[in-house]
Write a protein that holds these residues in place. Sequence first.
Motif, PDB file in Angstrom:
ATOM      1  N   VAL A  50     -24.442 -65.240  54.885  1.00 36.76           N
ATOM      2  CA  VAL A  50     -24.855 -66.385  55.696  1.00 36.76           C
ATOM      3  C   VAL A  50     -24.048 -66.461  56.987  1.00 36.76           C
ATOM      4  O   VAL A  50     -24.554 -66.917  58.022  1.00 36.76           O
ATOM      5  N   VAL A  51     -22.800 -65.989  56.962  1.00 38.36           N
ATOM      6  CA  VAL A  51     -21.999 -65.940  58.188  1.00 38.36           C
ATOM      7  C   VAL A  51     -22.676 -65.043  59.220  1.00 38.36           C
ATOM      8  O   VAL A  51     -22.787 -65.396  60.399  1.00 38.36           O
ATOM      9  N   GLU A  52     -23.152 -63.899  58.770  1.00 40.37           N
ATOM     10  CA  GLU A  52     -23.825 -62.971  59.680  1.00 40.37           C
ATOM     11  C   GLU A  52     -25.117 -63.576  60.239  1.00 40.37           C
ATOM     12  O   GLU A  52     -25.436 -63.405  61.422  1.00 40.37           O
ATOM     13  N   LEU A  53     -25.844 -64.310  59.403  1.00 39.71           N
ATOM     14  CA  LEU A  53     -27.098 -64.915  59.846  1.00 39.71           C
ATOM     15  C   LEU A  53     -26.858 -66.032  60.858  1.00 39.71           C
ATOM     16  O   LEU A  53     -27.587 -66.154  61.844  1.00 39.71           O
ATOM     17  N   VAL A  54     -25.842 -66.857  60.616  1.00 40.73           N
ATOM     18  CA  VAL A  54     -25.527 -67.938  61.555  1.00 40.73           C
ATOM     19  C   VAL A  54     -25.069 -67.355  62.887  1.00 40.73           C
ATOM     20  O   VAL A  54     -25.474 -67.826  63.959  1.00 40.73           O
ATOM     21  N   LYS A  55     -24.237 -66.322  62.831  1.00 39.11           N
ATOM     22  CA  LYS A  55     -23.774 -65.690  64.072  1.00 39.11           C
ATOM     23  C   LYS A  55     -24.936 -65.063  64.842  1.00 39.11           C
ATOM     24  O   LYS A  55     -24.962 -65.104  66.073  1.00 39.11           O
ATOM     25  N   LYS A  56     -25.892 -64.514  64.124  1.00 38.88           N
ATOM     26  CA  LYS A  56     -27.078 -63.952  64.770  1.00 38.88           C
ATOM     27  C   LYS A  56     -27.860 -65.047  65.484  1.00 38.88           C
ATOM     28  O   LYS A  56     -28.337 -64.855  66.610  1.00 38.88           O
ATOM     29  N   ASN A  57     -27.975 -66.207  64.851  1.00 40.66           N
ATOM     30  CA  ASN A  57     -28.671 -67.323  65.478  1.00 40.66           C
ATOM     31  C   ASN A  57     -27.893 -67.885  66.667  1.00 40.66           C
ATOM     32  O   ASN A  57     -28.487 -68.424  67.608  1.00 40.66           O
ATOM     33  N   GLN A  58     -26.566 -67.758  66.627  1.00 43.47           N
ATOM     34  CA  GLN A  58     -25.760 -68.182  67.766  1.00 43.47           C
ATOM     35  C   GLN A  58     -26.084 -67.339  69.001  1.00 43.47           C
ATOM     36  O   GLN A  58     -26.145 -67.859  70.121  1.00 43.47           O
ATOM     37  N   VAL A  59     -26.292 -66.059  68.784  1.00 38.48           N
ATOM     38  CA  VAL A  59     -26.663 -65.169  69.892  1.00 38.48           C
ATOM     39  C   VAL A  59     -28.006 -65.588  70.465  1.00 38.48           C
ATOM     40  O   VAL A  59     -28.194 -65.660  71.688  1.00 38.48           O
TER      41      VAL A  59
END
Length: 354
Positions: free
Chosen positions: A243-252
């Motif tokens: 989920v950390v990777e998914l949230v960071k992807k959405n931040q981009v």
Amino acid sequence: MAIMYDDWEESQCCEAFKSAKPVIQIDGTHLYGKYKGKLLVATAQDGNDECLPITFAIVEGETLEAWDYFLVNIRAHVTDMSNICLIFDRHRSIISAVENNPNWLPPNAYHVFCIRHIASNFNQKFQNEGLKRMLKNLVYTPAMVDFERNLARFRETSPQIAEWIDAIPKEKWSRAYDLEGRRYWHMTTNLAESVNRVLKGARNMPITALVKHTYSRLVHYFVERGTSAVAQLQSVNRHCKDVVELVKKNQVHAKGQHVRAYNVEHTVFEVYAGWDRSYFVNLPRRFCQCGKFKAFKYPCSHANAVALSVRQSPFTYVDDVFLTTKLVEAYSFPWEPIGNKEAISTKYRSKDYS
């Protein structure tokens, strides 16, 4: 005769489920070899998207009595949690067993259908792969406005198709009408079916050997995942790595989006994601008009843009089930070696329908 087996005495799976997503998938599969019958499986998923088997039952067939026995015992011995989302195919015996049991009806639980089976049933009736793909795309559409527009197009293909799809309540099969996000984005029974595939080689074993094999696989899963969860916690990762990777992807993806506040409390916003796209966002309600925030239980790119605009971490709005501490809790319960065949008798219970 039916045999229900899990680990009630140690209750590892029962305790693990308390820290997992409140979603249960159920499915049945064939037993082979000398001992015929069906293996029923109930499966959940932890915050790191790992499959968590909960309990198993060996029955003569997928009858109303068998599924009723299975579901009653899940409530009696595995979990009494409310607001559980139960996912299954549209097997008539399961539907009847659920509808006859108040513990599996709202507000205690909510049941929805596996969309892969719905799509398969549609194709069997109408034999049109193109429309089947259109239906699957419709199922996964998260935004209500897009869903309704696409549903209208789908219904226009023929009166028979319109009648067929209208007979299934939208909240049972569409992501857009999962208004509370109870599915945690799970739209199929793939978890339960994956457990069946893992046990495929064991389904021709004698019953005692099958129970022992299942127990051994569960021990392996718990030790391996528990070790990984502790390592994540020690590396100061507050949330599960996926989920950390998914949230960071959405931040981009949030970069370049324009945010406008609509109240002085700074809770209601409109996010402009493009020249023709804008979305209403309410951070405290964890809602975005795109539908993804509620469905996935972590901030979409629009909610990310809003959180950053008010100088809050988007991880504040990630569901607690994705906390690393929840993952550690799920797999922290110790297991004991079975030792010999006689010890296995304490691992199951039986009921004679006759």
